[in-house]
Structures are given as C-alpha cells and as structure tokens.
Write a protein that holds these residues in place. Structure first.
Motif, PDB file in Angstrom:
ATOM      1  N   LEU A  58       0.873  -1.166   0.000  1.00 62.11           N
ATOM      2  CA  LEU A  58       0.000   0.000   0.000  1.00 62.11           C
ATOM      3  C   LEU A  58       0.914   1.221   0.000  1.00 62.11           C
ATOM      4  CD1 LEU A  58      -2.779   1.374   0.259  1.00 62.11           C
ATOM      5  CD2 LEU A  58      -2.634   1.008   2.740  1.00 62.11           C
ATOM      6  N   THR A  59       0.779   2.059  -1.026  1.00 63.15           N
ATOM      7  CA  THR A  59       1.627   3.237  -1.184  1.00 63.15           C
ATOM      8  C   THR A  59       0.810   4.496  -0.957  1.00 63.15           C
ATOM      9  OG1 THR A  59       3.021   2.085  -2.771  1.00 63.15           O
ATOM     10  CG2 THR A  59       3.154   4.492  -2.756  1.00 63.15           C
ATOM     11  N   PHE A  60       1.356   5.393  -0.153  1.00 60.69           N
ATOM     12  CA  PHE A  60       0.744   6.699   0.102  1.00 60.69           C
ATOM     13  C   PHE A  60       1.588   7.744  -0.613  1.00 60.69           C
ATOM     14  CE2 PHE A  60      -0.498   3.975   3.524  1.00 60.69           C
ATOM     15  CZ  PHE A  60      -1.800   4.341   3.816  1.00 60.69           C
ATOM     16  N   THR A  61       0.940   8.581  -1.429  1.00 66.24           N
ATOM     17  CA  THR A  61       1.632   9.621  -2.181  1.00 66.24           C
ATOM     18  C   THR A  61       0.931  10.950  -1.942  1.00 66.24           C
ATOM     19  OG1 THR A  61       2.221   8.027  -3.907  1.00 66.24           O
ATOM     20  CG2 THR A  61       2.394  10.368  -4.473  1.00 66.24           C
ATOM     21  N   LEU A  62       1.699  11.954  -1.510  1.00 68.87           N
ATOM     22  CA  LEU A  62       1.178  13.310  -1.337  1.00 68.87           C
ATOM     23  C   LEU A  62       1.615  14.129  -2.529  1.00 68.87           C
ATOM     24  CD1 LEU A  62      -0.200  15.576   0.296  1.00 68.87           C
ATOM     25  CD2 LEU A  62       2.016  15.945   1.441  1.00 68.87           C
ATOM     26  N   ARG A  63       0.641  14.687  -3.272  1.00 76.21           N
ATOM     27  CA  ARG A  63       0.941  15.539  -4.417  1.00 76.21           C
ATOM     28  C   ARG A  63       0.657  16.993  -4.071  1.00 76.21           C
ATOM     29  NH1 ARG A  63       1.148  13.098  -9.750  1.00 76.21           N
ATOM     30  NH2 ARG A  63       2.688  11.468  -9.419  1.00 76.21           N
ATOM     31  N   HIS A  64       1.546  17.860  -4.548  1.00 78.53           N
ATOM     32  CA  HIS A  64       1.406  19.307  -4.418  1.00 78.53           C
ATOM     33  C   HIS A  64       0.886  19.854  -5.739  1.00 78.53           C
ATOM     34  CE1 HIS A  64       2.240  23.304  -2.862  1.00 78.53           C
ATOM     35  NE2 HIS A  64       2.747  23.594  -4.052  1.00 78.53           N
ATOM     36  N   GLU A  65      -0.142  20.647  -5.682  1.00 80.25           N
ATOM     37  CA  GLU A  65      -0.794  21.266  -6.837  1.00 80.25           C
ATOM     38  C   GLU A  65      -1.218  20.257  -7.899  1.00 80.25           C
ATOM     39  OE1 GLU A  65       1.584  24.589  -8.179  1.00 80.25           O
ATOM     40  OE2 GLU A  65       0.922  25.780  -6.469  1.00 80.25           O
ATOM     41  N   PRO A  66      -1.962  19.206  -7.468  1.00 78.29           N
ATOM     42  CA  PRO A  66      -2.494  18.278  -8.469  1.00 78.29           C
ATOM     43  C   PRO A  66      -3.666  18.933  -9.205  1.00 78.29           C
ATOM     44  CG  PRO A  66      -3.414  17.752  -6.342  1.00 78.29           C
ATOM     45  CD  PRO A  66      -2.396  18.855  -6.120  1.00 78.29           C
TER      46      PRO A  66
END
Length: 185
Positions: free
Chosen positions: A152-160
C-alpha cells in the motif's frame, strides 16, 4: 569636455533611477517552499474499537545515506473497516513541526493518493475534502477484504489537477511517497 561631464552625470543618474525604480513587473513571484517531511505515521483504528495498526516511515537524514526506517505494527483483519489518519512531521526541528496542519490549511493545493498493489485485497475511501469538495485524504477509510498480502503506497501531491481520476492524471509534484508491506489475515 563639459558635454562629456554632463553625459557622464546623466548616465549615472539614469542608472540610479532605474536601480531604485519601484517597478515590480520583472520581479518573479515568491516561491512556495516545499515542506520538509521526515516522518509519516498512518494510524488505522478498527471501526468499533480495538488495537490500532500503525504504519510509519521515518527518514531523519532526508536525502542522506541512511535508508528510511519503515515499520508496520501488525496485520489487518479480514472483513474489518479501519478509520485512517495521516500525520506528517518535520523532525529536523525541535520540537517537531506538524506538517499535517499546513497540508490541511493548503488543502486546495494538496491531495493524498493510495495505491494498492495487485494481490492485496483492501479498498480506500476519502473522508476529508478541500474547500471545493475535492479529496484531500489526510483522513480516510480502509476496508480489509479477504486474506491477502501486498503493498500500500501513500503519495502526497502538491498542486495536483482537481478533480482527477487518480494518481495517473493528477499531475502536480510529489511532496512525499512511502510504500508499506501489508498483510490481511
């Protein structure tokens, strides 16, 4: 000679005028500095009570030579629904800075994505949203299905781009990502 002195003074005065000009048209906009995130803790609390499962990645030297420490406190229970929350910290400061607060305050500019590998039988649903009612994802629900294992991968995106259909078309820049080996028993 008088003309040369006058021309020199005029050039210097002109340079001073341009250097002291209040014209901001050529000034680049201020840069929004990227958050320093050393630690992410995901807490999965069984709906209705029970022992919480904690997923944590901790990288105190950032891009240094040491790999992040990744821990999972236990296995998920098949058929269980978990209330999930994500905490982000910058532990290079003392006391540690809670980056989650900043991400939630800038919710229009951030979104967490959850990527489940093939073979792991879990689903996720967003539980908190930005001001435009698009997913933020620092709070979520995880439902464990049948006995299985995977990542399980958690990804935080900035300005998606919002709205989006997932990580593939979200665009933006990745602020943070971490992958955990998960088992459902």
């Amino acid at each position: 000679m008088k003309n040369l002195k006058f021309l020199s003074i005029a050039c210097i005065a002109g340079l001073l005028f341009v250097a002291c000009s209040n014209d901001d048209n050529g000034t680049p906009p201020p840069v929004n500095e990227e958050e320093v995130i050393t630690t992410m803790t995901v807490t999965l609390t069984p709906d209705g009570g029970g022992t919480a499962i904690t997923l944590q990645t901790r990288d105190l030297d950032g891009d240094g030579p040491n790999a992040p420490e990744i821990t999972v406190s236990g296995n998920l229970s098949a058929g269980m629904v978990y209330d999930g929350s994500i905490e982000l910290l910058n532990e290079t400061e003392s006391p540690a800075e809670n980056i989650t607060t900043e991400v939630e305050e800038e919710s229009l500019e951030h979104q967490f994505f959850y990527t489940v590998s093939t073979g792991l039988d879990v689903t996720t649903d967003y539980e908190n949203f930005d001001g435009d009612d698009n997913p933020l994802g620092t709070e979520f629900t995880l439902t464990a299905g049948a006995v299985s294992s995977g990542t399980l991968t958690f990804t935080l995106r900035h300005e998606p781009t919002k709205p989006n259909t997932g990580l593939d078309d979200a665009g933006g820049e990745t602020d943070f990502t971490s992958t955990f080996a998960i088992a459902v028993q």
